[in-house]
Design an enzyme around this catalytic site. Structure first.
Site, PDB file in Angstrom:
ATOM      1  N   ASN A 179      -6.772  -0.865  -0.908  1.00  0.00           N
ATOM      2  CA  ASN A 179      -7.206   0.206  -0.005  1.00  0.00           C
ATOM      3  C   ASN A 179      -8.667   0.094   0.404  1.00  0.00           C
ATOM      4  O   ASN A 179      -8.991   0.131   1.579  1.00  0.00           O
ATOM      5  CB  ASN A 179      -6.960   1.577  -0.635  1.00  0.00           C
TER       6      ASN A 179
ATOM      7  N   HIS B 282       0.818  -1.207   0.000  1.00  0.00           N
ATOM      8  CA  HIS B 282       0.000   0.000   0.000  1.00  0.00           C
ATOM      9  C   HIS B 282       0.857   1.265   0.000  1.00  0.00           C
ATOM     10  O   HIS B 282       0.944   1.967  -0.990  1.00  0.00           O
ATOM     11  CB  HIS B 282      -0.947  -0.012   1.200  1.00  0.00           C
TER      12      HIS B 282
ATOM     13  N   HIS C 253      -4.192   0.283  -6.386  1.00  0.00           N
ATOM     14  CA  HIS C 253      -4.469   0.982  -5.123  1.00  0.00           C
ATOM     15  C   HIS C 253      -5.868   0.666  -4.629  1.00  0.00           C
ATOM     16  O   HIS C 253      -6.091   0.502  -3.422  1.00  0.00           O
ATOM     17  CB  HIS C 253      -4.300   2.490  -5.275  1.00  0.00           C
TER      18      HIS C 253
ATOM     19  N   ILE D 202      -6.659   8.876  -1.492  1.00  0.00           N
ATOM     20  CA  ILE D 202      -6.978   8.734  -0.071  1.00  0.00           C
ATOM     21  C   ILE D 202      -6.069   7.668   0.535  1.00  0.00           C
ATOM     22  O   ILE D 202      -5.499   6.853  -0.198  1.00  0.00           O
ATOM     23  CB  ILE D 202      -8.451   8.335   0.120  1.00  0.00           C
TER      24      ILE D 202
ATOM     25  N   HIS E 149       1.591   4.900  -2.952  1.00  0.00           N
ATOM     26  CA  HIS E 149       1.797   6.289  -2.525  1.00  0.00           C
ATOM     27  C   HIS E 149       3.219   6.769  -2.791  1.00  0.00           C
ATOM     28  O   HIS E 149       3.435   7.776  -3.479  1.00  0.00           O
ATOM     29  CB  HIS E 149       1.480   6.415  -1.032  1.00  0.00           C
TER      30      HIS E 149
END
Length: 908
Positions: free
Chosen positions: A764, A570, A760, A908, A575
């Site tokens: 997520n 993740h 993602h 997010i 990110h």
């Protein structure tokens, strides 16, 4: 030269007569965008923005000004007139008219200069010239904050992106018309009209801001690189953390620079903002969250957790040990809530966070403060009252009676295995090729780390096959968290957390479900890591102490899987990996560059959430350290994985599946899955193919040959900087695409879009549905397996529930972690999903629009196919014992926690 020729032609055609050009401007003022005033009232301060306080100037794309270095001719300033708020406008938007005076011999405008002499910033959405003489409609999509002019060292400029055709002009000069349409569409650097080229180059130079050395402020538009040197606080020995990036020991992707001053104690560590400054960490203003976006909920929600929830929990801890004594205690979080004492910080919190947010995070209900969480999907009742429980053990018997079938399905072996192919982290299971499993760790440093699992541990559960027969028929699989954790186990276990490196062996049943066979738990040798591992193997069991130990073993596997999930798949895998791509795109690809237009939607809000994470989530003693098994070594651990295991090429889904051995390629390159019912791989390959087709068709419009790509200076600078600066610690790796062919570009862009969107989404948005009930995916283990003859082992025989609950996350850790998962799993109210754009006029190129429309249709077809597969009872991994349909790769979604939906970006 081509632009000057066209300018001369236009000048001779239309002469020098002056005309008035009417335009409309859509913008939102700052006060409208404040979180506390979402409805907004644009009339407040409206008259300050009228008159000469905001001006627009047209810039010619076809006629250069000899008195200004042959840059595009700049027209006289035009001011705004208020038209009102039309029903067709979004909430908070207002529309203004603007009248330009333009000389026809100055050609066709391809850009505008905006000067804000108003007291504060505003958000400029669009400018439209409704009927430009001889050309028709010219549309500028701006979507940018414009601050007062004195804040900038340069003029703010925006380029046209939609130019309509005027048929009359086309009939008069068809060849000229064709040239002008080409010039005013998306174009590569070499095709930039000469009068616009210096403006294009200037804009990129301003965005690079390489000469800016002062601390960056909110109005700065600088995209630069920095190491992760802002996670720790050198003044506190407990909060010292290594700098990640820029060294062989701790390599890492780069993050956006802020130019904050360094700390006094350590000149290599950047100073941090105060706790209450969560919202003020610098990112370029256009990377900040939108005005009504649920990511504002994220921002304020995390601030409420840090500044509100944590003090509340600390107050409770001072009164009670704050342990779960039974599974009923856990269920109470979802069914009743627990009382929350008053904390003085509440009053201060309400000054900086909307009260509705405080109420939402702290679950204020009926005038009482209650921590009450929504029930996660994994324990929601989804079937009729007469469904069968199936096989159970004596473990958690009381819980099973109370919770009924659906609430206990999480603990079955079937669900434990199913989530490896259809859960929130179905991306690691591998084909076992050698038995017993072998380690790839350096034996000189770590000794013998090979597995101690024997045939005797598993052969009774191989449906009559021998181990060799199961291997040769591709029936054995492994979830391997051994090598990736062993180098950190000793450090983790030196803290209050206790963990094992784990290996889990599974057998592929005839119906494509997986059956857990054995779990190996390994610790470093007590005399030192160089002496190898000390391991214990637990075979699948249902009853008695063996059944209870098996449940504990599965919990340790879950803890390690969550650790890899959060820190590697993740955080690092989406990110952190993507931020250098975002920075380089803004520094080197103009907004009119086709690859900028392709990729920018997939960068939305990522830099902002990453900055927020550095401030409150992944920083020293931040939420992630409090709730992950790696604790204070969390980010350091992700650096080790980046160093030893990450490469860009393997992030492509087909390559990843082949590398893990769960798919094979035939002679035509087509993939075949070894686990036929592998929902993540099945749906993922469909999504991947749709993205790949879209990207391939799009890139072919602008790059008809490899030579065209190699001659694109902006693109080559972009790729070189991603490799040499953004991921400079890995720049010498041989797997980097050279970016010499269109195929390399399409594969790289497909991978970027896949990571930002579908990958993602899968890891997520299922976090709360699966992990919101912590026993299903515990994040921390606090005790090792009880040894026979000890009081802990006696307690395991008498009360296995208590041993289980005292081993995994405490109440404190659970509430913090689950509260964060709830926020992270929530879809935004204005989210833009894969196959969508936030403006229909993102390009004027008809071929690109048609290809994008086909992309959207392909995604809709995939949705229909997912629904059909989820309804097929023969595909048992699609729902499993928990009766949770696999929807994590379903492209669209509603607002909230839905367990589906693929947003365009890591937002997010």
């Amino acid at each position: 030269m081509l632009g000057n020729v066209v300018g001369d032609l236009v000048g001779s055609l239309v002469g020098g007569k002056g005309v008035q050009v009417q335009g409309t401007v859509v913008l939102m003022q700052k006060n409208v965008l404040d979180f506390n005033d979402l409805a907004g009232n644009v009339i407040d301060g409206l008259f300050d923005i009228l008159g000469q306080n905001v001006t627009f100037q047209l810039v010619s794309a076809t006629v250069g000004d000899p008195n200004n270095g042959n840059r595009g001719f700049v027209g006289s300033p035009a001011s705004l007139q208020y038209l009102g708020k039309l029903p067709s406008l979004a909430a908070g938007e207002s529309i203004f008219s603007v009248t330009f005076k333009w000389e026809e011999n100055k050609g066709i405008p391809g850009a505008i200069i905006v000067k804000n002499k108003h007291a504060t910033q505003f958000f400029l959405k669009t400018l439209t010239l409704d009927n430009f003489p001889g050309k028709g409609r010219i549309h500028y999509v701006c979507n940018s904050w414009v601050y007062p002019a004195f804040k900038y060292r340069y003029d703010r400029i925006f380029f046209a992106n939609t130019v309509s055709t005027n048929q009359a002009l086309a009939l008069r000069t068809p060849s000229l018309h064709a040239i002008k349409v080409k010039l005013l569409q998306t174009y590569l650097p070499g095709a930039t009209p000469a009068p616009l080229k210096p403006y294009r180059e200037d804009e990129l130079r301003h965005l690079r801001g390489d000469d800016v050395t002062l601390e960056l402020q909110e109005w700065d538009r600088v995209y630069g690189y920095a190491t992760y040197n802002d996670l720790g606080t050198p003044d506190d020995a407990n909060l010292v953390r290594p700098v990640l990036g820029g060294s062989a020991e701790y390599p890492y992707p780069r993050r956006g620079k802020t130019n904050r001053p360094m700390t006094r104690k350590d000149p290599n560590t950047e100073s941090r903002l105060g706790t209450l400054s969560t919202l003020n960490i610098y990112v370029p203003r256009d990377e900040r969250f939108g005005h009504v976006k649920m990511s504002d909920f994220l921002t304020y929600g995390i601030k409420a957790i840090v500044n509100g929830l944590l003090p509340v929990l600390d107050a409770i801890v001072n009164v009670t040990p704050f342990e779960f004594d039974s599974f009923e205690d856990i269920m109470r979080l979802y069914e009743e809530g627990i009382p929350v004492p008053y904390v003085p910080l509440f009053d201060e919190l309400r000054q900086s966070i909307p009260f509705e947010m405080v109420k939402e995070v702290l679950r204020v209900q009926g005038g009482q403060r209650l921590l009450k969480l929504p029930k996660p999907q994994i324990i929601k009742c989804k079937c009729s009252h007469h469904c069968s429980r199936g096989g159970t053990s004596t473990f958690l018997t009381v819980v099973l009676i109370r919770a009924a079938v659906d609430k206990s399905a999480w603990r079955t072996d079937e669900e434990f295995a199913r989530e490896m192919v259809a859960g929130v982290h179905p991306v690691l299971i591998k084909l076992l090729k050698v038995f017993p499993p072998v380690s790839e760790l350096d034996p000189d440093k770590y000794g013998n780390q090979n597995s101690t699992i024997t045939a005797a541990h598993i052969e009774a559960n191989l449906d009559g096959l021998t181990v060799d027969e199961a291997l040769s028929s591709n029936r054995l699989f492994i979830l391997d968290h051994h090598d990736v954790f062993m180098p950190y186990i000793a450090r983790i276990n030196s803290t209050a957390h206790k963990a094992y490196a784990t290996r889990t062996l599974l057998f592929l049943n005839a119906d494509s479900t997986l059956k857990p066979l054995a779990i190996e738990l390994s610790l470093p040798h007590p005399d030192g890591e160089k002496y190898g591992a000390v391991s214990k193997v637990y075979s699948a069991a249902e009853n008695g102490v063996d059944g209870s130990l098996w449940q504990l073993a599965k919990a340790y596997v879950g803890v390690m899987d969550v650790g890899v999930h959060q820190l590697v798949s993740h955080w690092l895998g989406t990110h952190a990996i993507l931020e250098p791509f975002i920075i380089a795109t803004n520094r080197h690809l103009s907004v009119v560059h086709p690859i900028n237009k392709l990729l920018t939607p997939h960068y939305r809000d990522t830099m902002n959430i990453n900055a927020l994470a550095r401030q409150s989530l992944i920083s020293a003693d931040g939420i992630l350290e409090k709730t992950s098994v790696q604790g204070k070594f969390a980010l350091e651990y992700s650096s080790w994985v980046y160093k030893n295991h990450w490469n860009l090429v393997d992030q492509a889904l087909p390559d990843d599946l082949v590398k893990r051995g769960v798919a094979v390629r035939d002679q035509n390159g087509e993939l075949s899955l070894l686990i036929k019912d592998y929902p993540y791989a099945e749906d993922g390959l469909q999504i991947w193919k749709a993205i790949e087709t879209w990207v391939t068709e799009y890139c072919a419009i602008y790059y008809p040959s490899d030579d065209a790509l190699r001659s694109d200076a902006e693109l080559q600078a972009w790729w070189k900087e991603i490799r040499d600066v953004g991921h400079s610690d890995k720049k010498d790796e041989p797997w980097w695409p050279k970016m010499e062919t269109v195929s390399e570009l399409t594969q790289s862009c497909t991978t970027i879009i896949w990571l930002a969107s579908a990958f993602h989404a899968i890891i997520n948005f299922g976090q709360y549905p699966y992990g919101g009930y912590v026993p299903n995916r515990p994040t921390i283990s606090r005790r090792l397996v009880p040894e026979p003859g000890t009081p802990e082992h006696d307690l395991l025989e008498k009360n296995p529930d208590k041993v289980f609950l005292r081993t995994i996350s405490s109440q404190y850790q659970t509430i913090i972690g689950v509260s964060l998962l709830e926020i992270l799993s929530t879809h935004a109210s204005d989210e833009v999903y894969l196959g969508q754009r936030d403006t229909p006029e993102w390009t004027t190129d008809q071929k690109a629009l048609e290809a994008f429309q086909r992309f959207g249709k392909a995604l809709k077809s995939i949705e229909d196919d997912i629904n059909k597969k989820n309804a097929d009872p023969s595909l048992k991994n699609r729902n499993g014992p928990a009766k949770m349909p696999f929807t994590l790769l379903f492209p669209s979604s509603e607002v909230g926690i839905t367990g589906k939906g693929i947003p365009n970006s890591v937002s997010i």
